[in-house]
Every structure is written in C-alpha cells, then in structure tokens.
Design a protein around this motif. Structure first.
Motif, short mmCIF file in Angstrom:
data_model
loop_
_atom_site.label_atom_id
_atom_site.label_comp_id
_atom_site.label_asym_id
_atom_site.label_seq_id
_atom_site.Cartn_x
_atom_site.Cartn_y
_atom_site.Cartn_z
N ALA A 196 -33.73 -0.61 8.99
CA ALA A 196 -34.48 -0.20 9.92
C ALA A 196 -35.76 -1.13 10.23
CB ALA A 196 -34.98 1.25 9.68
N LEU A 197 -36.09 -1.30 11.57
CA LEU A 197 -37.04 -2.16 11.80
C LEU A 197 -38.34 -0.98 12.03
CD1 LEU A 197 -38.53 -4.53 12.89
CD2 LEU A 197 -37.80 -3.97 15.31
N VAL A 198 -39.32 -1.11 11.30
CA VAL A 198 -40.41 -0.11 11.19
C VAL A 198 -41.64 -0.84 11.68
CG1 VAL A 198 -41.85 1.21 9.60
CG2 VAL A 198 -39.18 1.03 9.28
N SER A 199 -42.37 -0.29 12.64
CA SER A 199 -43.51 -0.57 13.24
C SER A 199 -44.75 0.34 12.76
CB SER A 199 -43.46 -0.85 14.67
OG SER A 199 -44.87 -1.29 15.17
N VAL A 200 -45.77 -0.08 12.02
CA VAL A 200 -46.49 0.77 11.61
C VAL A 200 -48.07 0.38 12.10
CG1 VAL A 200 -47.61 1.92 9.50
CG2 VAL A 200 -45.25 0.95 9.19
N SER A 201 -48.90 1.44 12.67
CA SER A 201 -50.11 1.15 13.11
C SER A 201 -51.16 1.85 12.36
CB SER A 201 -50.23 1.52 14.65
OG SER A 201 -49.46 1.11 15.70
N GLU A 247 -51.10 -3.63 13.36
CA GLU A 247 -49.88 -3.48 13.54
C GLU A 247 -48.75 -4.00 12.76
OE1 GLU A 247 -47.25 -1.15 16.48
OE2 GLU A 247 -49.31 -1.52 16.60
N VAL A 248 -48.12 -3.45 11.76
CA VAL A 248 -47.35 -4.18 10.71
C VAL A 248 -45.93 -3.87 10.88
CG1 VAL A 248 -46.66 -4.35 8.18
CG2 VAL A 248 -49.08 -3.89 8.94
N GLN A 249 -45.06 -4.87 11.01
CA GLN A 249 -43.71 -4.65 11.25
C GLN A 249 -43.07 -5.17 9.87
OE1 GLN A 249 -42.32 -6.76 14.83
NE2 GLN A 249 -42.63 -4.68 15.84
N ALA A 250 -41.80 -4.67 9.65
CA ALA A 250 -41.14 -4.86 8.54
C ALA A 250 -39.77 -4.42 8.57
CB ALA A 250 -41.59 -4.12 7.29
N HIS A 251 -38.81 -4.71 7.85
CA HIS A 251 -37.35 -4.60 7.69
C HIS A 251 -37.49 -3.47 6.37
CE1 HIS A 251 -35.68 -7.69 10.45
NE2 HIS A 251 -35.60 -6.55 11.05
N VAL A 252 -37.06 -2.41 6.56
CA VAL A 252 -37.10 -1.23 5.18
C VAL A 252 -35.67 -0.58 5.29
CG1 VAL A 252 -38.38 0.31 4.17
CG2 VAL A 252 -39.58 -1.25 5.82
N PRO A 253 -34.87 -0.60 4.03
CA PRO A 253 -33.71 0.24 4.10
C PRO A 253 -34.13 1.64 4.65
CG PRO A 253 -34.02 -1.00 1.95
CD PRO A 253 -35.32 -0.96 2.92
N MET A 254 -33.00 2.33 5.32
CA MET A 254 -33.24 3.54 5.75
C MET A 254 -33.45 4.44 4.93
SD MET A 254 -30.95 3.64 9.44
CE MET A 254 -31.42 5.20 9.78
N SER A 255 -32.52 4.30 3.71
CA SER A 255 -32.65 5.32 2.56
C SER A 255 -34.00 5.55 1.99
CB SER A 255 -31.68 4.91 1.50
OG SER A 255 -32.03 3.48 0.87
N SER A 267 -42.72 -1.56 -1.89
CA SER A 267 -42.40 -0.93 -3.09
C SER A 267 -41.12 -0.18 -2.65
CB SER A 267 -43.44 0.03 -3.43
OG SER A 267 -43.52 1.00 -2.51
N ARG A 268 -40.92 0.03 -1.08
CA ARG A 268 -39.67 0.65 -0.65
C ARG A 268 -38.57 -0.30 -0.39
NH1 ARG A 268 -40.96 5.96 1.18
NH2 ARG A 268 -43.14 6.31 0.80
N ARG A 269 -38.62 -1.69 -0.98
CA ARG A 269 -37.66 -2.78 -0.58
C ARG A 269 -37.84 -3.36 0.59
NH1 ARG A 269 -32.61 -1.67 -1.16
NH2 ARG A 269 -32.68 0.63 -0.95
N GLY A 270 -39.10 -3.23 1.22
CA GLY A 270 -39.15 -3.63 2.61
C GLY A 270 -39.63 -5.07 2.69
N LYS A 271 -39.26 -5.80 3.79
CA LYS A 271 -39.70 -6.96 4.09
C LYS A 271 -40.42 -7.07 4.93
CE LYS A 271 -34.97 -8.65 2.15
NZ LYS A 271 -33.68 -9.46 2.60
N VAL A 272 -41.84 -7.27 4.71
CA VAL A 272 -42.74 -7.54 6.07
C VAL A 272 -42.48 -8.73 6.80
CG1 VAL A 272 -45.07 -7.50 6.51
CG2 VAL A 272 -44.43 -6.17 4.52
N LEU A 273 -42.51 -8.60 8.04
CA LEU A 273 -42.17 -9.51 8.82
C LEU A 273 -43.45 -10.16 9.47
CD1 LEU A 273 -39.15 -8.06 11.14
CD2 LEU A 273 -39.00 -9.27 9.18
#
Length: 694
Positions: free
Chosen positions: A601-606, A637-645, A621-627
């Motif tokens: 998932a593409l996750v955007s966190v504010s 605003e942080v954007q990251a690719h994170v496994p949906m699981s 820690s969730r195996r996310g890759k911060v973009l």
C-alpha cells in the motif's frame, strides 16, 4: 417568503475531534432559547449527540441537526463529527449549507486533522468564521491558536474579537469593529463594558489595521477612508465586512467557551450579520449545478428541488431523509420525482429537527431550508428530488474511498443472511460504508473510513437489528507467480466403456515481468490440435492458475505458449482439453520456482513534526519503505510503501503514538515478492486450513 429567506441562516460547525464543536452547538441552542438547559458531553445530556455510541465515546459519530429561532430569524445548524472515521460524507454536508463556523481548540491549536478539514472546506469556498474555543481551560493560548490559523491553514485572520483574559480569568471579549467590550457570565448573558484600559492601545492598533483590511475589499470605502477616516461609520464597516465575508475575502476570528456558555450571543449575532442568506451570492445570481452541467437558478419561485444529503434512523419515525431545499418552495404535501430511481415520492409530512426530537413543519420551506421527511420508499442519500417537468440531478461532491476493510461473519452458523440484511440497512444511513463479497476469498467485507467507523457500525447492527456480526481481519489478497521456464505435457485420457475422454497438449510456460498479466500464445501448426479445442486449453490453464498452487491464491504474470499436442477423432472434447491444459499448468509449476506476492500500500501519514521520528520508526518496523517526507508549518507528511498485512491495526497504533493528532490515508499500490518468513507463514496457514476442511 423573501423576508424570511433574507434573514435565514444555514451553517455547519466544523473542526477536529475534541475541539468543542458540540459544546458550542449546545451553547448556541441554549442561548437562543431552543433548549431549557445547557447539555454537557461529560454527562451525556447533549441534545445533538444522542446515539448510545456517541454518549459512550463522548464524541459525535454522525451529524447533529438543529432548527431554531434567533431574534425571530430561522437558523439551520449542522454539527459535524470531527473524527475522520466518521466525517467521510462531509462533502455532502458542505454542499448543503451556506456557511461554516470553523472551530479551533485554544489548548491544542491547529492539528493535522484541522488542516485536512480546512482543505475540504476551502474546496467549497464557503463564508467562514473561525471560532477559538475552550478559552476558559488551563493552557488556553489564543495567540498560539491564531498563529496556527494564519501559518498552518494559510488564512489571513480578520480579528473580529479579542479575548479579555484567558483560562480562569477569561471574562469576555473586545469587539474591534465596534470598539466596545462585552462581559460574559455563566448563564449565557452578555453585558456591554468599556474596553479595559490595559488593552486600549492594542485595540487601537488592531482597529486601524482592521479598517484598512475592510477598505481593501471595497474600493468606494477605501477612497472615503483615505480621504477622511472619520467619515467611515460603524454601519459602513459592518456592511463592508459582511460583503467581504460572503465573498470569502475576510475570515473573522471569534473566541468563546462552550462549556461555560460564554460567547454564544456574540456568535449568533455574527452569524446573523455576516453569513449569507440562501439567496446571497458573491457575484451574479446563485445557481445549482446539475450532473449534466446545466445551471438552475435559486429562487423561491422556481420549480422545487431538494438534495438528500443524509439518512438517519429514528426509533419512532423509521428512516428519515435529511434534505436541503435547493430551489423553489416545498410544502408538507409535496410530491416530487426521485431522479435516480424515477420513483414519485409523496411527503406525508415535513419535520424540523432538534437533535433526536422532531417538530412538524406546517408552512412552506424555501431555498436553504433543511428538513426531514420520513419513510420515503425509493430515496437514498445523494438523491435529488424535484418536479417531474423540471427534472435534474444535482452534481454531487465526490466522496472518499474507504480506507480499511474487515471480514464480517455471523457469531453463529446459519445467520449469514441476518447479518447481511442488518448491515445493508446501515448502508442507507452511511454512504461511506461499503458491504461487498470477495469472490476470491469468499469473505463478506465491511469497509469504512477507519477501525472505529467499522466497529461502530457493528455495534449499531447489534443494538438495532439484533444481529450478531463478528469482525475478523480480512484475508490479505496475496498473489502467486512463477520464475524460470518449463516445457511440459498435459495429457488427459480416460476410458469408461463408452465414449472416452482424450486431450493432449504441450506448452512452454515462463514467468513474466511484474504487472505483465497473463498471456496465451497459440503456436499450433499442422492441425495437431483442432482449432475448436485450443480455447479450452487456455481456459483450463486460467482456471488452474486462479486456484493457485502455493497457498490457494491466483497465479499472475506468466506466459503460456501452446505449441503441440494430439487428439482423438471420437474421444476428444472441449472438456478433455480443458483438463489437459490444467494438468499442463500444474506440471509446469512443479518444474518452476513458485513465489508468493504480497500487496503493498501507498501510505501517507500526517503528524506534528515532533512525532516524525516515532512514526518513521514504526513504519520501518512494519517492513515499510519510507519514500520521503515534507514539513509545512509544523505538520509533516510522510509517504511510505508498506505491506497491507502490516496495516490492519495501524489506526490505533498511530493514535497512541501521536495522542490522536495523526491521520493517514492508504491505497493499494503494487505487488512485491514476499520475504521467506511471510511465505512460510501463509503457506502453513493454507495447509492447516485445507487439512481441517478435509
């Protein structure tokens, strides 16, 4: 009717959760005499938060509606939920009001959620008064809240009022336009006082700046002001201010304490002075835009049309359709066409709302009025009702997509239909809920704007409809794919005493690039397989791929080339070659390397800047890759690719990390190879499930 509409006001209270909107609404109703006492959230006695879930949460989960009289003028007020989980339909509400009171907390100031809400309000260019509330609380900081409005929301505030004191010394306001002071008491009453001596210099400076700001919005007034400032009267300033507010050129800022009922009269006066009537427009004639692009004038004399922007459930009246009169005049005996369903809806009555209480409306209602109509048969949220000869559907604001899904199952076997019917009824009330079935996994999925949203829907289904749904984490839609190449035969031969079954095919299979999809190549020459059987081989391969090999998930991104085979003139059939294709696929998979793919998932966190380190660490820690990240006025605003699981419980985790100040959006982006530990876990769960079923 024109005189009534001229003084009618329709507005919404908007702000982040916990900022005090409902307390402000309760204050306005009490001060206006619509309620006999001041309701309090802590006591569960508010007029507008009436659902058991709202009283339990001490926060709104659905809009509250109130119709009341202020100085013999009708006001329609909508109190909106501040939690992003419950205000996904905010666009429908904003399309149905003429103005906004935007509430900012004097203790917490502007939060990331505040910024998101202001972005939504800004799309509609609604006249807005900013209200800094909770001025009586410890740590109340007017300047901090004001700077947040200016710097984080990008709004140039127009200082309509400044506070006298703060926290336990908050006692009233100085009105800059009038150059007067007003003292408040806890009964909601207000008395005029002189401007405090220690504030007079500040007020004089602000008044000069204020007059310049107003003059900038009115060329005629500016000329008079430059020639002789003393020639500009208070009435001139008020008229110019109203014009500028209606045009969204000025944003007045006011202060109040909803809990102590301090400032309600000033707010109602400001709404009456500065907010537009339903017939007021910045430029030209006010129009309603239809889905086909046509424009329809707003007038009490036009053919009637209404927009249903919310549906509520009432234990006595049943389904209530809450609608704004867009144009024309609607009577209690109206009979209007539902443009979507083509059904003729006859109103049995019209109702004005005051929280959960309703009052029959016996007189005609013109543009801008918010009414409730019970038991309409074919009408849903988002529908337009109008005269058949002048039919049009209002252009509806786009609603956000659901952010999270849970699998829904009955607590007891055999109750699937009961659960489905109960949840389906809730969809009529809440257009941001979705109920679907995943054909791949078989899950009944309930999707919403957040975990709290979905859980609240389940609680309502249990309470109202005696259903007993259970929420589970949905099956993650993994995929499988292949690497390498293989050349195999698929041969199906069966003789049963009559006509037999024979199908024989040779295929070359190879893995493709990610996202390449499935490709079937017919390379048969010389008629080794008749033309009519070739599609059956293709179908057999696809059906086997859909059932999966590793863990029962569809196999994707591979190429199959059918290059040879044989047939029998009597025993060959489409079914035989379909089975042969399936066998060939399975044989190729045994020779090739199988890989599990997990959805990313593409996750955007504010979040406020101070939480950036914690949030990035948690995403990692969730195996996310911060973009990347971007900080503006204290909000990152942080954007990251994170496994949906890894995102199932993220809403709660983010709330804990940020004290409820964080917000996020999530959308499927792509698939990636799952790491070995994940593959092993998913395969083991699949095998255990199969063993249990057998």
């Amino acid at each position: 009717m024109l005189d009534v509409l001229k003084n009618q006001r329709t507005y919404a209270l908007v702000g982040h959760g916990g900022c005090g909107k409902t307390s402000v609404a309760e204050m306005l109703l009490y001060v206006a005499g619509a309620t006999p006492k001041l309701g309090k959230i802590e006591d569960g006695t508010t007029v507008l938060d009436t659902e058991p879930e709202e009283i339990k949460r001490r926060g709104s989960v659905q809009p509250g509606f109130a119709t009341f009289q202020w100085n013999k003028n009708r006001h329609f007020l909508v109190d909106t939920p501040g939690d992003l989980s419950f205000n996904g339909d905010l666009g429908y509400i904003l399309a149905s009001v003429d103005a906004v009171i935007f509430v900012v907390d004097a203790v917490d100031g502007v939060k990331p959620l505040t910024k998101k809400l202001w972005q939504e309000v800004s799309k509609f260019r609604l006249p807005t008064i900013f209200l800094i509330t909770k001025m009586d609380r410890d740590r109340a900081d007017y300047d901090m809240a004001l700077n947040g409005i200016r710097n984080q929301l990008g709004v140039k505030p127009f200082l309509q009022n400044i506070p006298i004191g703060k926290a336990d010394t908050f006692a009233g306001v100085v009105n800059i336009v009038e150059n007067k002071g007003y003292a408040f008491d806890s009964s909601g009453k207000m008395s005029e006082i002189a401007v405090p001596a220690d504030m007079q210099d500040e007020v004089d400076g602000l008044r000069e700046s204020m007059m310049e700001e107003i003059a900038v919005c009115d060329e005629t007034l500016m000329e008079r002001y430059l020639e002789d400032p003393s020639s500009v009267s208070l009435d001139d300033l008020v008229a110019a201010t109203r014009k500028a507010v209606v045009c969204s050129e000025l944003y007045p800022v006011m202060v109040a304490s909803g809990l102590k009922c301090m400032g309600g009269q000033r707010i109602l006066q400001a709404a009456q002075l500065f907010f537009p009537s339903p017939l007021d427009v910045p430029v030209g004639q006010k129009m309603v835009e239809a889905e086909d692009g046509s424009l329809h004038p707003v007038s009490p004399d036009a053919p009637p049309a209404c927009f249903v922007f919310k549906t509520l459930f009432d234990q006595f009246a049943g389904q209530l359709s809450i609608m704004r009169v867009l144009t024309g005049t609607v009577t209690p005996e109206a009979s209007l066409l539902n443009v979507r369903s083509s059904a003729k809806e006859r109103f049995s009555s019209m109702l004005f709302m005051l929280g959960k209480d309703t009052q029959p409306c016996k007189e005609p209602v013109g543009p801008g009025g918010i009414i409730a109509v019970a038991k309409l048969k074919e009408t849903k949220t988002g529908d337009t009702l109008c005269e058949e000869k002048h039919a049009f559907a209002m252009l509806r604001p786009k609603l956000p997509e659901p952010m999270i899904s849970y699998a829904l199952a009955p607590a007891e076997k055999g109750d699937e239909d009961k659960v489905y019917q109960a949840m389906s009824k809730l969809l009529d009330e809440d257009v941001t809920l979705r109920l679907t079935r995943n054909e791949e996994t078989g899950d009944m999925l309930l999707s919403g704007m957040g975990q709290s949203h979905v859980e609240n829907a389940v609680e309502r289904a249990k309470r109202r409809y005696k259903a007993n749904p259970v929420l589970k984490a949905p099956t993650i839609p993994y995929r499988e794919t292949l690497k390498g190449k293989a050349e195999v035969q698929g041969r199906h031969k069966k003789q049963t005493g009559g006509r037999g079954q024979f199908g024989d095919c040779w295929i070359r299979m190879e893995g493709g690039a990610r996202g390449a999809g499935y490709e079937f190549v017919d390379a048969i020459v010389g008629g080794s397989i008749p033309r009519q059987y070739i599609p059956a081989v293709d179908k057999g391969v696809q059906e086997a791929a859909h059932r999966g090999v590793l863990a029962g998930f569809p196999v994707v991104d591979f190429k199959v080339e059918l290059f040879d085979g044989s047939f029998h003139t009597v025993d060959s059939s489409e079914m035989a070659f379909k089975i042969a294709g399936s066998l060939a696929f399975k044989a190729a998979c045994e020779k090739m390397k199988m890989v599990l793919l997990e959805p990313i998932a593409l996750v955007s966190v504010s979040i406020p800047d101070e939480f950036m380190g914690d949030v990035i660490g948690d995403l990692s820690s969730r195996r996310g890759k911060v973009l990347g990240s971007d900080s503006t006025a204290g909000v990152t605003e942080v954007q990251a690719h994170v496994p949906m699981s890894e995102m199932q419980e993220y809403a709660k985790a983010l709330g804990s990390m940020t004290g409820g100040q964080g917000a996020f959006t999530m959308a499927f982006d792509h698939y990636e190879d799952a790491p070995p530990p994940v593959t092993e876990k998913v395969v083991a769960e699949y095998k255990a499930k199969r063993a249990k079923e057998e």
